[in-house]
Enzyme design. Structure first.
Site, PDB file in Angstrom:
ATOM      1  CE  LYS A 272      -3.050   2.704   3.078  1.00 10.27           C
ATOM      2  NZ  LYS A 272      -3.893   2.709   4.302  1.00 10.27           N
ATOM      3  CG  ASP A 277      -5.413   8.028   4.577  1.00 13.41           C
ATOM      4  OD1 ASP A 277      -6.355   8.626   4.024  1.00 13.41           O
ATOM      5  OD2 ASP A 277      -5.557   7.032   5.325  1.00 13.41           O
ATOM      6  CE  LYS A 284      -6.345   8.848   8.083  1.00 16.29           C
ATOM      7  NZ  LYS A 284      -7.012   7.785   8.865  1.00 16.29           N
ATOM      8  CG  ASP A 295      -1.726   5.402   4.936  1.00 18.39           C
ATOM      9  OD1 ASP A 295      -1.525   4.357   5.590  1.00 18.39           O
ATOM     10  OD2 ASP A 295      -2.843   5.713   4.466  1.00 18.39           O
ATOM     11  CG  ASP A 354      -9.710   7.615   6.835  1.00 23.10           C
ATOM     12  OD1 ASP A 354      -8.653   7.566   6.178  1.00 23.10           O
ATOM     13  OD2 ASP A 354      -9.754   7.845   8.056  1.00 23.10           O
ATOM     14  CD  GLU A 356      -6.585   5.226   2.646  1.00 26.09           C
ATOM     15  OE1 GLU A 356      -7.556   5.286   3.438  1.00 26.09           O
ATOM     16  OE2 GLU A 356      -5.424   5.037   3.032  1.00 26.09           O
ATOM     17  NE  ARG A 358     -10.563  -1.118   4.292  1.00 26.93           N
ATOM     18  CZ  ARG A 358     -11.125  -1.246   5.486  1.00 26.93           C
ATOM     19  NH1 ARG A 358     -12.280  -1.886   5.620  1.00 26.93           N
ATOM     20  NH2 ARG A 358     -10.540  -0.743   6.552  1.00 26.93           N
TER      21      ARG A 358
HETATM   22  N1  BES Z   1      -3.997   4.730   6.983  1.00 27.06           N
HETATM   23  C1  BES Z   1      -5.096   4.469   7.830  1.00 27.06           C
HETATM   24  C2  BES Z   1      -4.739   3.533   8.992  1.00 27.06           C
HETATM   25  C3  BES Z   1      -3.744   4.062   9.979  1.00 27.06           C
HETATM   26  C4  BES Z   1      -4.175   4.761  11.097  1.00 27.06           C
HETATM   27  C5  BES Z   1      -2.403   3.816   9.835  1.00 27.06           C
HETATM   28  C6  BES Z   1      -3.261   5.243  12.012  1.00 27.06           C
HETATM   29  C7  BES Z   1      -1.478   4.277  10.750  1.00 27.06           C
HETATM   30  C8  BES Z   1      -1.907   4.994  11.844  1.00 27.06           C
HETATM   31  C9  BES Z   1      -6.236   3.842   7.047  1.00 27.06           C
HETATM   32  O1  BES Z   1      -6.349   4.257   5.733  1.00 27.06           O
HETATM   33  C10 BES Z   1      -7.498   4.225   7.734  1.00 27.06           C
HETATM   34  O2  BES Z   1      -7.792   5.385   7.741  1.00 27.06           O
HETATM   35  N2  BES Z   1      -8.205   3.252   8.276  1.00 27.06           N
HETATM   36  C11 BES Z   1      -9.413   3.511   8.958  1.00 27.06           C
HETATM   37  C12 BES Z   1     -10.438   2.505   8.484  1.00 27.06           C
HETATM   38  C13 BES Z   1     -11.839   2.851   8.858  1.00 27.06           C
HETATM   39  C14 BES Z   1     -12.294   4.114   8.149  1.00 27.06           C
HETATM   40  C15 BES Z   1     -12.729   1.698   8.480  1.00 27.06           C
HETATM   41  C16 BES Z   1      -9.146   3.361  10.445  1.00 27.06           C
HETATM   42  O3  BES Z   1      -8.328   2.543  10.846  1.00 27.06           O
HETATM   43  O4  BES Z   1      -9.745   4.109  11.204  1.00 27.06           O
HETATM   44 ZN    ZN Z   2      -4.618   4.895   4.827  1.00 28.30          ZN
HETATM   45 MN    MN Z   3      -7.441   6.027   5.520  1.00 29.11          MN
END
Ligand code: BES
Ligand code: ZN
Ligand code: MN
Length: 508
Positions: A272, A277, A284, A295, A354, A356, A358
């Site tokens: 990824k 992000d 966020k 990210d 968010d 994204e 996946r």
């Molecule tokens: N890049 C983030 C995950 C992340 C969070 C990595 C903190 C490192 C530190 C990912 O894209 C994300 O935002 N995931 C969300 C998913 C949710 C919206 C289903 C998450 O983990 O909150």
């Molecule tokens: Zn992300």
């Molecule tokens: Mn995200």
């Protein structure tokens, strides 16, 4: 940034410049080199050990400045406790902690007399020690303008930067040989750390792709797929994530054919690479958003592994595929509720922009399987915050459809100290991502967020393809300090996957 300190191995001569590092096991029982310095200084080391309560324990050290009777400016006596029971990881960490002892008191040259009180250090262990010392020396100081010399060299009596480390050992030839692959691994980890640490204004999808292209110098075949090609391929899930950004999305395909045509199907590594992000329209919160420059750590790891494999000429056929996008909110960004058709033909309902990573991986995973028919697929991603809730920052999450692959990865994690913990997959979790309007939705509700994310990825894995997903959100960035890492971006996964490949996928 690459370590400017020269590292070499030499026989146990007795040089006299700079700093000497010698060791003692529990007791303290001084190594022969430590005893030698003790004798020459009329018992200074033993005396200093007694005064400071030094018992040769790990993490204990005595620092002697301008020792009488010795020509060294400084002698550091470091504890190893019981080196007879050291694992490779212990040697690695010892190298890191010794490098740590030198920080701030850096002389131009350091001589490390690597031995145990009662025996020799094996060549492989000495190479691990050296790798640990190099990894600990990594600093991302590219953007520090203060305290830098204008024209690199020049004899400056006050210059305290460490220019060379000489490791004195029994069989420098054998260690130099063993160190060759450790050096390749170091270069791979350094590249991954550099990419993760780089701010997102400098490193967008195109710039990342350009950095990956540089691997061609090491013998990796690199293709950069531009947006038009991605459209033709039908990578609409990946493109949807990037459509809010002014910076076009890219996919990079790297091929290392170290096992040749007889080596058979390759192993595929997929990363990824969200260069930033923001969350997109599902924005966020501001606090901590700066961390989202990291990210792309999954992609950085893949590039780092490819570099390590190429530089050590690994006898393996390996493919690296990274999806590079920037997730931004704008008038052209995707919206919650949008439905996109992925390369696989499956439709995705975008409930949260968010989620994204996946979507990016869905198309990259499919592409990897369609084009290369790999014998195994491993993807790495900073995929979910939830994996940190589950495992903290000490283990990355491991998901797999294959028990053997999961066991191999777990073992490689234990051996390298890049630890993994397996989490479950299953039909009941899979139900969480059924959509009312499309084939699948990109979020799975409140609980088990890392698992529903993994289930989403699995929908893009063909039946029978051994696959593992590593959720490295907690381990690849904003890392906890360790003996071998003080950098924000840890380079997590490079040593792990290099080890997995050398243990299970290389031709002998
Ligand atoms: N890049 C983030 C995950 C992340 C969070 C990595 C903190 C490192 C530190 C990912 O894209 C994300 O935002 N995931 C969300 C998913 C949710 C919206 C289903 C998450 O983990 O909150
Ligand atoms: Zn992300
Ligand atoms: Mn995200």
């Amino acid at each position: 940034m690459s370590d400017q300190t020269a590292l070499s191995f030499a026989a146990k001569s007795a040089p006299a410049d700079g700093v000497a590092v010698v060791f003692a096991g529990e007791g303290p029982s001084l190594t022969p080199s430590a005893q030698d310095l003790d004798k020459k200084s009329k018992g200074l080391l033993a005396k200093a050990a007694e005064i400071t309560g030094f018992k040769g324990k790990k993490d204990q050290a005595v620092d002697l400045v301008a020792p009488q009777g010795l020509k060294f400016a400084r002698v550091i006596l470091a504890g190893t406790n019981k080196p007879a029971s050291f694992t490779q990881e212990d040697w690695l960490n010892l190298g890191g902690s010794v490098r740590g002892l030198l920080a701030g008191k850096e002389a131009p040259a350091v001589h490390i007399f690597l031995e145990t009180a009662d025996g020799k250090v094996a060549a492989g262990d000495a190479a691990m020690f050296a790798l640990g010392a190099l990894l600990r020396g990594y600093k991302f100081s590219k953007y520090k303008t203060k305290g830098k010399k204008k024209n690199g060299e020049g004899a400056d009596a006050n210059d305290r930067t460490l220019k060379k480390i000489v490791i004195h050992c029994d069989d420098p030839k054998a260690v130099t040989k063993a160190f060759a692959s450790a050096r390749a691994i170091f270069d791979g980890v350094t590249l991954a750390r550099d990419l993760v640490n780089e701010p997102a204004n400098v490193l967008g999808p195109a710039e990342f792709a350009a950095r990956a292209k540089e691997l061609a110098k090491s013998g990796v075949q690199v293709e950069v797929l531009a947006p038009k090609t991605l459209q033709k391929l039908g990578m609409n899930a990946l493109l949807a994530v990037g459509q809010g950004s002014d910076r076009p999305s890219h996919v990079v395909v790297m091929q290392w054919k170290g096992a040749g045509p007889k080596g058979g199907a390759p192993i595929a590594l997929v990363g990824k690479g969200v260069t930033f992000d923001t969350g997109g329209i599902s924005l966020k919160p501001a606090a901590g958003m700066e961390d989202m420059k990291g990210d792309m750590a999954g992609a950085a790891c893949v590039v780092g592994v490819m570099r390590a494999l190429a530089e050590r000429k690994a006898k393996v056929n390996a493919i690296g595929i990274i999806g590079l996008v920037e997730n931004m909110p704008s008038g052209s960004a995707q919206r919650p509720g949008d439905v996109v058709t992925s390369m696989s033909g499956q439709t995705i309902e975008v409930l949260n922009t968010d989620a994204e990573g996946r979507m990016v991986l869905a198309d990259c995973l499919w592409y990897a399987q369609e084009r290369f028919k790999p014998k195994a697929v491993i993807n790495l991603a900073t995929l979910t915050g939830a994996v940190m809730v589950a495992l903290g920052k000490e283990h990355a999450g491991l998901f797999s459809n294959n028990d053997e692959l999961a066991a191999w990865l777990t073992e490689a994690g234990t051996a390298t100290g890049e630890r993994l913990w397996r989490l479950p997959l299953g039909p009941k979790y899979d139900k969480m991502i059924d959509s009312k309007v499309a084939d699948v939705k990109n979020t799975g509700g409140k609980w088990g967020g890392s698992i529903s994310a993994a289930q989403f990825l699995q929908r893009f894995i063909k039946n029978g393809t051994p696959w593992a997903h590593l959720d490295i959100a907690g381990t690849a960035m904003s890392s906890v300090d360790s003996e071998i890492n003080r950098s924000w971006g840890s380079g997590f996964g490079v040593r792990l996957l290099d080890r997995l490949i050398s243990d299970h996928y290389e031709r002998r």
